[in-house]
Enzyme design. Structure first.
Site, mmCIF file in Angstrom:
data_model
loop_
_atom_site.group_PDB
_atom_site.id
_atom_site.type_symbol
_atom_site.label_atom_id
_atom_site.label_comp_id
_atom_site.label_asym_id
_atom_site.label_seq_id
_atom_site.Cartn_x
_atom_site.Cartn_y
_atom_site.Cartn_z
ATOM 1 N N ALA A 1 -25.390 50.915 -29.503
ATOM 2 C CA ALA A 1 -27.280 50.829 -29.730
ATOM 3 C C ALA A 1 -27.750 52.380 -29.671
ATOM 4 O O ALA A 1 -28.773 52.461 -30.271
ATOM 5 C CB ALA A 1 -27.730 50.444 -28.646
ATOM 6 N N HIS B 1 -35.947 42.613 -12.659
ATOM 7 C CA HIS B 1 -35.146 42.941 -11.230
ATOM 8 C C HIS B 1 -35.697 43.989 -10.516
ATOM 9 O O HIS B 1 -34.963 44.438 -9.483
ATOM 10 C CB HIS B 1 -33.617 43.056 -11.780
ATOM 11 C CG HIS B 1 -32.860 41.929 -12.340
ATOM 12 N ND1 HIS B 1 -31.798 42.051 -13.045
ATOM 13 C CD2 HIS B 1 -33.401 40.668 -12.496
ATOM 14 C CE1 HIS B 1 -31.429 41.167 -13.583
ATOM 15 N NE2 HIS B 1 -32.352 39.957 -13.269
ATOM 16 N N CYS C 1 -47.185 47.725 8.740
ATOM 17 C CA CYS C 1 -46.851 46.744 9.629
ATOM 18 C C CYS C 1 -45.810 46.889 10.442
ATOM 19 O O CYS C 1 -45.377 46.290 11.458
ATOM 20 C CB CYS C 1 -46.738 45.230 8.863
ATOM 21 S SG CYS C 1 -45.073 45.209 8.057
ATOM 22 N N CYS D 1 -41.969 46.822 1.696
ATOM 23 C CA CYS D 1 -41.716 46.345 2.890
ATOM 24 C C CYS D 1 -41.043 45.163 3.068
ATOM 25 O O CYS D 1 -41.018 44.264 1.967
ATOM 26 C CB CYS D 1 -43.321 46.034 3.668
ATOM 27 S SG CYS D 1 -43.024 45.529 5.301
ATOM 28 N N CYS E 1 -46.351 41.653 3.698
ATOM 29 C CA CYS E 1 -47.031 42.867 3.487
ATOM 30 C C CYS E 1 -47.040 43.482 2.318
ATOM 31 O O CYS E 1 -46.347 43.043 1.162
ATOM 32 C CB CYS E 1 -46.335 43.758 4.620
ATOM 33 S SG CYS E 1 -46.837 45.435 4.624
ATOM 34 N N GLY F 1 -27.313 45.557 -24.817
ATOM 35 C CA GLY F 1 -26.634 45.968 -23.735
ATOM 36 C C GLY F 1 -26.897 44.892 -22.797
ATOM 37 O O GLY F 1 -26.578 45.079 -21.440
ATOM 38 N N THR F 2 -26.855 43.495 -22.963
ATOM 39 C CA THR F 2 -26.874 42.623 -22.226
ATOM 40 C C THR F 2 -26.179 41.426 -22.655
ATOM 41 O O THR F 2 -26.147 41.217 -23.841
ATOM 42 C CB THR F 2 -28.287 42.116 -21.597
ATOM 43 O OG1 THR F 2 -28.424 41.078 -20.769
ATOM 44 C CG2 THR F 2 -29.128 41.799 -22.902
#
Length: 259
Positions: A234, A113, A152, A121, A126, A189-190
């Site tokens: 965990a 992610h 740019c 940019c 770019c 943890g997901t």
């Protein structure tokens, strides 16, 4: 291998791969995103700003939210879970944007992610990118980067994946390769139900890996998705794994300083 009925890795597991979500970083104060106590529920205006089609108008909110999260992560530092994974030398596939795996010393990290510690940019063609210094505020300058791209002139943004945006192809390809080569695939943890991350544990299993979920509150139905589900903290489980695999007795003298 089991310890008191709980699965633990053994010497036969030579290719351990971790998939981590927001649960491993919750101890830092970042919190999680989904569920009744998650960021999306508590701050719906933040979720609204996470949609790519609201750019560039949502940039102030993006800088405020993601810059603030990066500041919290950097201020707290890695958790015992992050550090144990790094000491194990295992590659990591992460849904997190906080950079804590790298801060702990993990060398192979696929950031599905993106990263809140990097600016890019807004113009997709770019190539400008730069590390940022997370601060407080709604402007790029508040986080140590220019508001206009030096190459740019387009606006700059945090390098995080928004809703309706594609995951970075290089990170996704690395994640797939890691899952396929794992002999032990561990989700930490997901929820493990959001695609494309949800396909990684089944992919690893299809290539012969044992699959494990470590979550203090495992999602409903997770026991049908993983070979082993460990409903524990965990930050206690992973340091224990690391000590067992490295044959270190007792607790590390560093543990009190890693909370």
């Amino acid at each position: 291998m089991t310890a008191g009925g709980r699965f633990t890795p053994g010497a036969a597991h030579r290719e351990i791969v971790f998939l981590t979500g927001s649960g491993i970083s919750a101890r830092t104060g970042l919190g999680t995103f989904r569920g009744p106590d998650g960021l999306w529920a508590l701050e719906p205006e933040t979720e609204e700003a996470m949609h790519a089609d609201l750019l560039p108008g949502s940039l102030p909110q993006l800088w405020r939210v993601w810059g603030g999260m990066a500041r919290i992560a950097r201020g707290h530092g890695p958790t015992p879970g992050h550090r144990a994974i790094a000491r194990l030398g295992a590659p990591v596939i992460t849904q997190n944007i906080d950079g804590l795996h790298q801060a702990a010393g993990s060398e192979v990290v696929a950031e599905l992610h993106g990263s809140a510690l990097r600016a890019v940019c807004l113009e997709l063609r770019c190539t400008w990118s730069a590390p940022l210094s997370p601060g407080e505020g709604a402007r790029a300058e508040d986080h140590g980067v220019p508001g206009a791209c030096p190459l740019c002139g387009a606006p700059t943004r945090p390098d995080v994946v928004l809703f309706d945006e594609q995951l970075p192809q290089h990170a996704l390809e690395l994640a797939m390769r890691l899952a396929q080569r794992a002999d032990l695939f561990v989700a930490v943890g997901t929820s493990g139900v959001v695609f494309p991350s949800a396909q990684l544990a089944p992919l690893a299993a299809s290539h012969g890996a044992t699959t494990v979920l470590i979550d203090i509150a495992p999602p409903v139905g997770s026991r049908t998705l993983f070979d082993h589900v460990i409903a524990e903290d965990a930050h206690e489980v992973l340091p224990d794994w690391e000590r067992r695999l490295h044959r270190v007795g007792g607790t590390s003298f560093l543990d009190p300083f890693l909370a």
